[in-house]
Design a protein around this motif. Structure first.
Motif, PDB file in Angstrom:
ATOM      1  N   SER A 101       0.820  -1.201   0.000  1.00 26.58           N
ATOM      2  CA  SER A 101       0.000   0.000   0.000  1.00 26.58           C
ATOM      3  C   SER A 101       0.864   1.265   0.000  1.00 26.58           C
ATOM      4  N   GLU A 102       0.201   2.383  -0.233  1.00 30.89           N
ATOM      5  CA  GLU A 102       0.883   3.677  -0.349  1.00 30.89           C
ATOM      6  C   GLU A 102       1.587   4.061   0.949  1.00 30.89           C
ATOM      7  N   SER A 103       2.782   4.615   0.815  1.00 28.88           N
ATOM      8  CA  SER A 103       3.508   5.132   1.975  1.00 28.88           C
ATOM      9  C   SER A 103       2.867   6.438   2.433  1.00 28.88           C
ATOM     10  N   ILE A 104       2.460   6.470   3.698  1.00 27.57           N
ATOM     11  CA  ILE A 104       1.850   7.672   4.270  1.00 27.57           C
ATOM     12  C   ILE A 104       2.911   8.543   4.930  1.00 27.57           C
ATOM     13  N   LEU A 105       3.790   7.909   5.689  1.00 29.73           N
ATOM     14  CA  LEU A 105       4.792   8.638   6.470  1.00 29.73           C
ATOM     15  C   LEU A 105       6.136   7.927   6.353  1.00 29.73           C
ATOM     16  N   LYS A 106       7.159   8.697   5.982  1.00 27.36           N
ATOM     17  CA  LYS A 106       8.507   8.138   5.868  1.00 27.36           C
ATOM     18  C   LYS A 106       9.464   9.024   6.661  1.00 27.36           C
ATOM     19  N   ILE A 107      10.040   8.460   7.707  1.00 31.96           N
ATOM     20  CA  ILE A 107      10.969   9.189   8.586  1.00 31.96           C
ATOM     21  C   ILE A 107      12.363   8.638   8.358  1.00 31.96           C
ATOM     22  N   ARG A 108      13.311   9.536   8.099  1.00 34.43           N
ATOM     23  CA  ARG A 108      14.675   9.105   7.838  1.00 34.43           C
ATOM     24  C   ARG A 108      15.666   9.938   8.657  1.00 34.43           C
ATOM     25  N   GLY A 109      16.430   9.267   9.510  1.00 37.71           N
ATOM     26  CA  GLY A 109      17.501   9.911  10.268  1.00 37.71           C
ATOM     27  C   GLY A 109      17.067  11.114  11.082  1.00 37.71           C
ATOM     28  N   LEU A 110      15.901  11.018  11.707  1.00 39.01           N
ATOM     29  CA  LEU A 110      15.331  12.178  12.402  1.00 39.01           C
ATOM     30  C   LEU A 110      16.007  12.412  13.746  1.00 39.01           C
ATOM     31  N   HIS A 111      16.559  13.605  13.894  1.00 41.84           N
ATOM     32  CA  HIS A 111      17.132  14.067  15.160  1.00 41.84           C
ATOM     33  C   HIS A 111      16.321  15.275  15.624  1.00 41.84           C
TER      34      HIS A 111
ATOM     35  N   LYS B 281      17.524  10.652  18.141  1.00 44.88           N
ATOM     36  CA  LYS B 281      18.924  10.530  17.734  1.00 44.88           C
ATOM     37  C   LYS B 281      19.099   9.662  16.491  1.00 44.88           C
ATOM     38  N   GLY B 282      18.183   9.858  15.542  1.00 46.41           N
ATOM     39  CA  GLY B 282      18.291   9.120  14.292  1.00 46.41           C
ATOM     40  C   GLY B 282      17.173   8.110  14.114  1.00 46.41           C
ATOM     41  N   VAL B 283      15.919   8.586  14.114  1.00 47.50           N
ATOM     42  CA  VAL B 283      14.758   7.701  13.990  1.00 47.50           C
ATOM     43  C   VAL B 283      14.484   7.403  12.519  1.00 47.50           C
ATOM     44  N   ASP B 284      14.341   6.122  12.208  1.00 45.45           N
ATOM     45  CA  ASP B 284      13.934   5.666  10.876  1.00 45.45           C
ATOM     46  C   ASP B 284      12.649   4.867  11.024  1.00 45.45           C
ATOM     47  N   LEU B 285      11.626   5.243  10.249  1.00 45.74           N
ATOM     48  CA  LEU B 285      10.331   4.584  10.379  1.00 45.74           C
ATOM     49  C   LEU B 285       9.506   4.874   9.133  1.00 45.74           C
ATOM     50  N   GLU B 286       8.741   3.875   8.692  1.00 48.87           N
ATOM     51  CA  GLU B 286       7.857   4.079   7.545  1.00 48.87           C
ATOM     52  C   GLU B 286       6.507   3.432   7.816  1.00 48.87           C
ATOM     53  N   LEU B 287       5.437   4.190   7.558  1.00 46.86           N
ATOM     54  CA  LEU B 287       4.068   3.721   7.754  1.00 46.86           C
ATOM     55  C   LEU B 287       3.346   3.748   6.420  1.00 46.86           C
ATOM     56  N   HIS B 288       2.602   2.686   6.145  1.00 51.85           N
ATOM     57  CA  HIS B 288       1.807   2.622   4.922  1.00 51.85           C
ATOM     58  C   HIS B 288       0.322   2.755   5.248  1.00 51.85           C
ATOM     59  N   ARG B 289      -0.428   3.139   4.245  1.00 55.34           N
ATOM     60  CA  ARG B 289      -1.851   3.424   4.416  1.00 55.34           C
ATOM     61  C   ARG B 289      -2.586   2.230   5.024  1.00 55.34           C
ATOM     62  N   GLY B 290      -3.373   2.525   6.055  1.00 54.44           N
ATOM     63  CA  GLY B 290      -4.215   1.511   6.668  1.00 54.44           C
ATOM     64  C   GLY B 290      -3.544   0.656   7.724  1.00 54.44           C
TER      65      GLY B 290
ATOM     66  N   GLU C 274      18.123  17.463  12.360  1.00 54.71           N
ATOM     67  CA  GLU C 274      18.659  16.669  11.257  1.00 54.71           C
ATOM     68  C   GLU C 274      17.602  15.660  10.821  1.00 54.71           C
ATOM     69  N   GLY C 275      17.660  15.244   9.550  1.00 48.43           N
ATOM     70  CA  GLY C 275      16.767  14.206   9.056  1.00 48.43           C
ATOM     71  C   GLY C 275      15.588  14.758   8.280  1.00 48.43           C
ATOM     72  N   SER C 276      14.723  13.849   7.820  1.00 47.73           N
ATOM     73  CA  SER C 276      13.582  14.232   6.992  1.00 47.73           C
ATOM     74  C   SER C 276      12.334  13.464   7.396  1.00 47.73           C
ATOM     75  N   VAL C 277      11.171  14.090   7.145  1.00 43.24           N
ATOM     76  CA  VAL C 277       9.878  13.442   7.359  1.00 43.24           C
ATOM     77  C   VAL C 277       9.011  13.753   6.145  1.00 43.24           C
ATOM     78  N   THR C 278       8.643  12.713   5.423  1.00 40.57           N
ATOM     79  CA  THR C 278       7.791  12.865   4.245  1.00 40.57           C
ATOM     80  C   THR C 278       6.400  12.340   4.564  1.00 40.57           C
ATOM     81  N   TYR C 279       5.398  13.187   4.327  1.00 44.64           N
ATOM     82  CA  TYR C 279       4.008  12.831   4.603  1.00 44.64           C
ATOM     83  C   TYR C 279       3.211  12.986   3.312  1.00 44.64           C
ATOM     84  N   LEU C 280       2.648  11.893   2.838  1.00 48.59           N
ATOM     85  CA  LEU C 280       1.907  11.894   1.576  1.00 48.59           C
ATOM     86  C   LEU C 280       2.735  12.506   0.449  1.00 48.59           C
ATOM     87  N   GLY C 281       4.022  12.240   0.476  1.00 44.29           N
ATOM     88  CA  GLY C 281       4.915  12.694  -0.582  1.00 44.29           C
ATOM     89  C   GLY C 281       5.471  14.087  -0.405  1.00 44.29           C
TER      90      GLY C 281
END
Length: 256
Positions: free
Chosen positions: A2-12, A24-33, A63-70
């Motif tokens: 399913s579609e990626s809703i939230l993508k967290i990369r290297g979040l400080h 201190k560097g959170v990596d996590l990805e959530l998909h729809r539903g 530091e890091g990135s958070v992508t929500y719905l692209g």
């Protein structure tokens, strides 16, 4: 998949105006539903993660990135995130004396509409009554001031009602089980399960200390957070292992 809703990369992230790094560097990805649960000891950064995603001004991303719905979530103001479907259920919901739950929800729904569009009062009332019926709540509850004089269980039920009416794309639930007895916990969990069952597109991130909530809300994925990082991810079995073994081996591994 399913579609990626939230993508967290290297979040400080740190406490704003202080040199206190929490994430201190959170990596996590959530998909729809999907339903994800983050578990961890006190001070591990779980609630900070939820607040950073919601745009709490008390924290600063370093530091890091958070992508929500692209799109870049970190570029959005707090109110913009809410209008775009990011919802935070607070661990300690605030009281708003003098403002009824119905008026609070109507204002929130109006804020999500274009400036030249007016929310129809009768449509809103119908929607509110349907949502309360789904959650098996007495309609008189909507006339009470927001959280004013509420018990812990009533405050959490109000959060679930807000979710039901606003129907977020991403629901962040910060220790929703905090301070609840088993009966209140079952009521809240039943409400979440009904909402997720009704809206298969809703993505939920549960933050909790204890496995007991996950007896009633079944997660697709469970993550362990220690010292500002996700140190393990797996299925529901991870929560049961933590209940039996605790966090010590994960804490030791991060210190090594």
């Amino acid at each position: 998949m399913s579609e990626s809703i939230l993508k967290i990369r290297g979040l400080h992230a740190k406490v704003a105006d202080e040199d206190l790094q929490i994430l201190k560097g959170v990596d996590l990805e959530l998909h729809r539903g999907e339903i994800h649960a983050i578990m961890g000891p006190n001070g591990s950064g779980k609630s900070t993660l939820a607040k950073v995603l919601a745009g709490h001004p008390g924290y600063e991303v370093t530091e890091g990135s958070v992508t929500y719905l692209g799109d870049d979530l970190l570029e959005l103001e707090t109110d913009e995130r809410a209008r775009d479907g990011v919802f935070l259920a607070f661990q300690y919901p605030v009281e708003i004396p003098g403002v009824s739950i119905a008026n609070f929800l109507r204002t929130a729904m109006q804020a999500r509409l274009p400036e030249d569009e007016e929310l129809d009062l009768f449509d809103f009332q119908d929607e509110l009554m349907q949502r309360m019926e789904l959650l098996e709540m007495d309609i008189s509850f909507a006339e009470r001031p927001v959280n004013d004089g509420f018990s812990g269980g009533e405050k959490k039920r109000n959060e679930i009602l807000q979710m039901a009416v606003l129907q977020p794309t991403l629901a962040l639930m910060d220790e929703t089980d905090s301070g609840l007895d088993i009966d209140a916990l079952k009521v809240v969990a039943n409400g979440v399960n009904k909402l997720v069952g009704e809206n298969e597109d809703m993505t939920v991130l549960l933050i909790t200390h204890y496995q007991r909530l996950l007896d009633y809300i079944k997660p697709d994925h469970v993550h362990v957070m220690v010292d500002g990082q996700i140190v393990r991810s797996g299925g529901p079995e991870v929560a049961h292992e933590l209940e039996d073994e605790g966090y010590q081996k994960h804490e030791t591994a991060t210190e090594a």
